[in-house]
Enzyme design. Structure first.
Site, mmCIF file in Angstrom:
data_model
loop_
_atom_site.group_PDB
_atom_site.id
_atom_site.type_symbol
_atom_site.label_atom_id
_atom_site.label_comp_id
_atom_site.label_asym_id
_atom_site.label_seq_id
_atom_site.Cartn_x
_atom_site.Cartn_y
_atom_site.Cartn_z
ATOM 1 N N GLU A 69 -3.299 -7.769 13.038
ATOM 2 C CA GLU A 69 -2.867 -7.528 11.660
ATOM 3 C C GLU A 69 -1.397 -7.106 11.585
ATOM 4 O O GLU A 69 -0.640 -7.525 10.723
ATOM 5 C CB GLU A 69 -3.742 -6.427 11.038
ATOM 6 C CG GLU A 69 -3.442 -6.120 9.583
ATOM 7 C CD GLU A 69 -4.255 -4.937 9.056
ATOM 8 O OE1 GLU A 69 -4.672 -4.078 9.871
ATOM 9 O OE2 GLU A 69 -4.489 -4.858 7.835
ATOM 10 N N ASP A 113 0.765 -1.245 0.000
ATOM 11 C CA ASP A 113 0.000 0.000 0.000
ATOM 12 C C ASP A 113 0.802 1.305 0.000
ATOM 13 O O ASP A 113 1.156 1.829 -1.031
ATOM 14 C CB ASP A 113 -0.992 -0.006 1.169
ATOM 15 C CG ASP A 113 -2.001 -1.137 1.068
ATOM 16 O OD1 ASP A 113 -1.746 -2.091 0.319
ATOM 17 O OD2 ASP A 113 -3.055 -1.082 1.725
HETATM 18 C C1 6A9 Z 1 -10.723 -1.562 2.857
HETATM 19 C C2 6A9 Z 1 -12.327 -1.147 4.624
HETATM 20 C C3 6A9 Z 1 -14.324 -2.264 7.420
HETATM 21 C C4 6A9 Z 1 -4.239 -4.388 3.501
HETATM 22 O O1 6A9 Z 1 -5.120 -8.350 4.314
HETATM 23 C C5 6A9 Z 1 -5.792 -7.803 3.243
HETATM 24 C C6 6A9 Z 1 -5.079 -6.558 2.742
HETATM 25 C C7 6A9 Z 1 -3.673 -6.913 2.284
HETATM 26 O O2 6A9 Z 1 -3.735 -7.686 1.120
HETATM 27 C C8 6A9 Z 1 -2.836 -5.697 1.990
HETATM 28 O O3 6A9 Z 1 -1.533 -6.100 1.695
HETATM 29 N N1 6A9 Z 1 -5.046 -5.554 3.816
HETATM 30 C C9 6A9 Z 1 -2.821 -4.772 3.170
HETATM 31 O O4 6A9 Z 1 -2.042 -3.642 2.886
HETATM 32 C C10 6A9 Z 1 -6.409 -5.141 4.232
HETATM 33 C C11 6A9 Z 1 -7.128 -4.468 3.092
HETATM 34 C C12 6A9 Z 1 -8.464 -3.914 3.372
HETATM 35 C C13 6A9 Z 1 -8.945 -3.106 2.197
HETATM 36 C C14 6A9 Z 1 -10.388 -2.831 2.176
HETATM 37 C C15 6A9 Z 1 -12.136 -1.511 3.194
HETATM 38 C C16 6A9 Z 1 -13.486 -1.816 5.213
HETATM 39 O O5 6A9 Z 1 -13.230 -2.047 6.587
#
Ligand code: 6A9
Length: 781
Positions: A747, A514
């Site tokens: 996380e 990100d």
């Molecule tokens: C946002 C918000 C209620 C971010 O683990 C999943 C991903 C990874 O693949 C990524 O590398 N996470 C990491 O930087 C979480 C991504 C969430 C995005 C959606 C919506 C809703 O929340």
């Protein structure tokens, strides 16, 4: 004039499935395999839910009334704001057994899930749930009664019948019944030794994503009318949703059994319900618990490696990863390229309706599939159950379109959609996500060669790879063409915003990292080091797969040549190495002199309209290495490109072990403390994410590399070994401490605040890799 214009063709192309036989149509995924995985706890978005792996299933779920500060709350969908003390699977085998402990203030609910072996009937078998409700404080009379709501809903809209006029649970009362094409006649029975009061309401609705509101609303109306917390015993005409309210004095216990294929003479319903409730259920559950323990020990070999607290965390890690596996069905929303000249104003098209069976990163925050997360999940899952692993990877690869693209985030169906803010829903066909599935495939090839699997498993792996091969080639080609950079053998993550006026550094969501800082000004001359290294992994894996399959075509050779090119240190160094600092970097149009500044906003009439943070560039950017040290700089180490005898290896070990760059007592920082963007916000609303905190997936990869270098002959093996040992201890200790303190895996972990868990919780996606760290099982790259 052409029949369809360019845009129309593009539209259709983007949503055209890859033209090859589907992996999930392979014989190994039919028959007994399919039936054995038919029912499951495949609804990770709710605290407890059951469904089948079919687009429109009969679904079941649990709600209960929680009490906090003297107020009532209906619990159902996993929500962080519920503030539960803990929840999640302490054990789950991904197939026919799971045990969950939910602590909601002083109430503890234990939910156990069991599937019976009765498969081969063609109806997917039977299953049972035991709910055990305990309360710590039994002071005031009104708080002594607990209320559970167990519901069944038919997504196909078939109407459900209530068992009897008056429901009495003592002798295995029939609760509900109906029939469906897939499971035939079915019945749901409830059995309890305790004195339960039972009410029910029936509803007719096509909407499954707002069942909470439905029950909440009904309870509210009734409470205002009668002053009682009680579902009215009434029903819409031919209801497809039945909600049963079970109320009783704490402590109490109830068993619920579902049997399919009823209505035949030979169906022995009574006998089957008996086996799935009461004492027979208890003994089967403890049998399954024993099996789980044995398998846990066998798979991860932890006994001499970690203490008993770590054993508990490891169990929760694998249990939650397996218990969190979901089944989704729906259509992704695809954004068409922004510069499309389409005048229709409609810039989205739906992907084809598709199913996805996948693990998920987080039950409460992200209960859906993410492409690069899945590669990390499968590093654990293949070791536990190779058939589940292949089934999941098969589903993902079947989501590939004709261009070889796979959408990164899978938001399928209304339940999944209801959890995602609108702006995050569309998927961009120009954007990638790291091909981590190759981490798994590479591992599988290696393990097949070293006889890790039984003969029949090995056979299934090669059938799988054989069928998957053309898709993998297309995936590889998609990366190799669409993500290529200007210079030979350079790559960059496409899709960064070139025109940003707000972001301190334009994000690259596609990289998975990100807001990890890249060149300040995105251009086509950019070279992203991590992507180049992922391409090496992909080429190497393609080569080893084609070798295993004994593919005689030249392609195998091409992959080999490509892997050799990408692992050539001289070329890598020319493109990404900085001799002065001895570190690897991205390359691009960059200046370090960028900052965010508050600016007054004016309306068209020049009135003051508040303030906003805008980006200010204080120097003309130029083409250069991008001097941020962090996870990206370690990719040549991760992919083991650096020769064990090279002084560069020593430099990498310096960066890792230095407290003023990456080292902390809790794991390695994502970005060095010395970086100009360390812990900087990206916009007014975007807090630092991959700009400091400790992430388990990358720590796992770095640790794997250290493990590798500690066993390679060379001047630095001893140092690599000692850093490996310390980093491993730090990571385990910190995750375990946080789990003991908070009841969750997290996380990320805070590099400043004593390694405190942060971000989403529970997060048993890649943070579960802590178990492989405990067991010292590392991926081959
Ligand atoms: C946002 C918000 C209620 C971010 O683990 C999943 C991903 C990874 O693949 C990524 O590398 N996470 C990491 O930087 C979480 C991504 C969430 C995005 C959606 C919506 C809703 O929340």
């Amino acid at each position: 004039t052409p029949l369809v214009n360019e845009d129309e063709v593009q539209k259709l192309r983007v949503v055209t499935p890859f033209p090859a036989p589907r992996i999930m149509d392979l014989p190994q995924f039919q028959g007994e395999h399919k039936e054995s995985l038919y029912w499951g706890t495949y609804r990770p978005q709710v605290y407890f839910g059951v469904r089948a792996r079919t687009p429109r299933s009969l679904i079941a779920g649990l709600m209960w009334i929680g009490v906090k500060d003297g107020r009532y709350f209906l619990r159902h969908v996993c929500q962080d704001s519920d503030g539960l003390n803990t929840y999640g699977w302490t054990r789950h085998n991904g197939r026919d057994y799971g045990n969950q402990v939910i602590v909601d203030q002083d109430v503890t609910l234990t939910t156990s899930f069991l599937k019976s072996k009765e498969i081969g009937s063609g109806f997917g078998g039977d299953w049972a749930v035991r709910i055990d409700a305990q309360k710590e404080k039994l002071d005031e009379e009104i708080w002594r009664t607990g209320h559970l709501f167990f519901y069944l809903a038919d997504e196909e809209g078939n109407s459900l019948s209530v068992g009897r006029e008056r429901i009495d649970s003592r002798d295995g009362s029939l609760f509900a019944s109906s029939s469906r094409k897939d499971v035939g006649g079915w019945e749901l029975h409830l059995v309890s030794e305790d004195n339960l009061e039972i009410h029910y309401s029936g509803f007719k609705t096509p909407h499954m994503h707002n069942l909470t509101e439905l029950v909440e609303g009904t309870l509210g109306v009734q409470a205002r009318r009668t002053g009682l917390l009680q579902l009215p015993d009434i029903s819409d005409h031919s209801p497809n949703v039945l909600v049963f309210q079970v109320s009783a004095k704490f402590p109490f216990k109830t068993d619920i059994a579902f049997v399919s294929g009823t209505g035949l003479k030979s169906s022995r319903v009574e006998e089957r319900v008996k086996i799935l409730t009461g004492n027979p259920l208890s003994s089967q559950l403890s049998e399954k618990e024993k099996d789980f323990e044995e398998k846990y020990k066998r798979c991860f070999n932890l006994t001499d490696k970690v203490d008993s607290e770590s054993m508990i965390v490891g169990r929760a890690a694998i249990g939650n990863l397996l218990g969190g596996i979901g089944y989704f069905y729906g259509q992704s929303k695809i954004a068409l390229p922004r510069d499309s000249s389409s005048k229709s104003g409609d810039n989205f098209v739906p992907y084809w309706p598709a199913e996805l069976y996948t693990a998920v990163p987080s039950l409460s925050f992200f209960p859906r599939g993410f492409l690069w997360d899945e590669g990390f999940h499968q590093l654990l899952i293949w070791r536990w159950d190779i058939r589940i692993c292949l089934d999941i990877i098969g589903h993902w690869l079947d989501l590939m379109n004709i261009d070889g693209w796979i959408p990164r985030e899978q938001i399928l169906g209304s339940e999944a959609l209801s959890k995602v803010p609108e702006e995050f829903v569309p998927q961009h066909p120009t954007n990638a996500n790291p091909p981590t599935l190759f981490l798994v495939l590479h591992d599988l090839v290696r393990s097949t060669k070293s006889n890790t699997f039984t003969a029949s498993e090995s056979k299934e792996i090669s059938y799988f790879l054989d069928r998957a091969f053309t898709r993998l080639e297309a995936w590889f080609q998609w990366f190799n063409t669409t993500q290529a950079g200007k210079d030979a053998s350079s790559y960059y993550w496409h899709g960064r915003d070139k025109e940003t006026t707000r972001e301190l550094n334009p994000k690259s969501l596609s990289s998975g990292l990100d807001d990890y800082p890249r060149a300040s000004h995105p251009t086509e001359q950019e070279r992203h080091l991590d992507l180049r290294c992922w391409m090496l992994l992909a080429a190497d894996s393609m080569h080893s797969i084609s070798e295993l399959l004994e593919r005689k075509d030249n392609l195998g050779k091409d992959y080999k040549a490509m892997a050799e090119l990408l692992s050539n240190v001289d070329i890598l160094n020319q493109m990404h190495f900085d001799n002065v600092s001895g570190a690897y970097f991205d390359f691009g149009n960059h200046t370090e002199k960028v900052r965010l500044r508050w600016q007054e906003m004016r309306t068209s009439g020049s009135n003051y309209a508040g303030r906003e943070l805008v980006r200010e560039v204080l120097e003309t950017p130029k083409l250069r290495l991008v001097p941020h040290i962090g996870y990206v700089s370690l990719f040549p180490l991760i992919m083991r490109i650096i020769p064990p005898g090279s002084w560069i290896l020593e430099k990498q070990l310096d960066l890792i072990s230095n407290k003023s760059t990456l080292w902390t007592d809790y794991g390695l920082r994502s970005l060095a403390k010395t970086s100009s963007l360390y812990m900087k916000r990206n916009t007014e609303h975007d807090a630092p994410y991959w700009r400091g905190p400790i992430w388990m997936n990358m720590n796992y990869l770095i640790l794997s590399a250290l493990h590798h270098y500690s066993r390679e002959d060379g001047p630095y093996s001893i140092r690599a070994k000692s850093i490996y040992g310390e980093l491993r201890e730090n990571l385990i200790r910190n995750v375990v401490n946080n789990y003991v303190k908070t009841g969750y895996l997290w996380e990320q972990y805070d590099q400043k605040n004593k390694g405190k868990g942060k971000g989403a919780r529970p997060f048993t996606g890649w943070t579960a890799l802590v178990l492989l760290i405990m067991s010292e099982s590392f991926a081959e790259v």
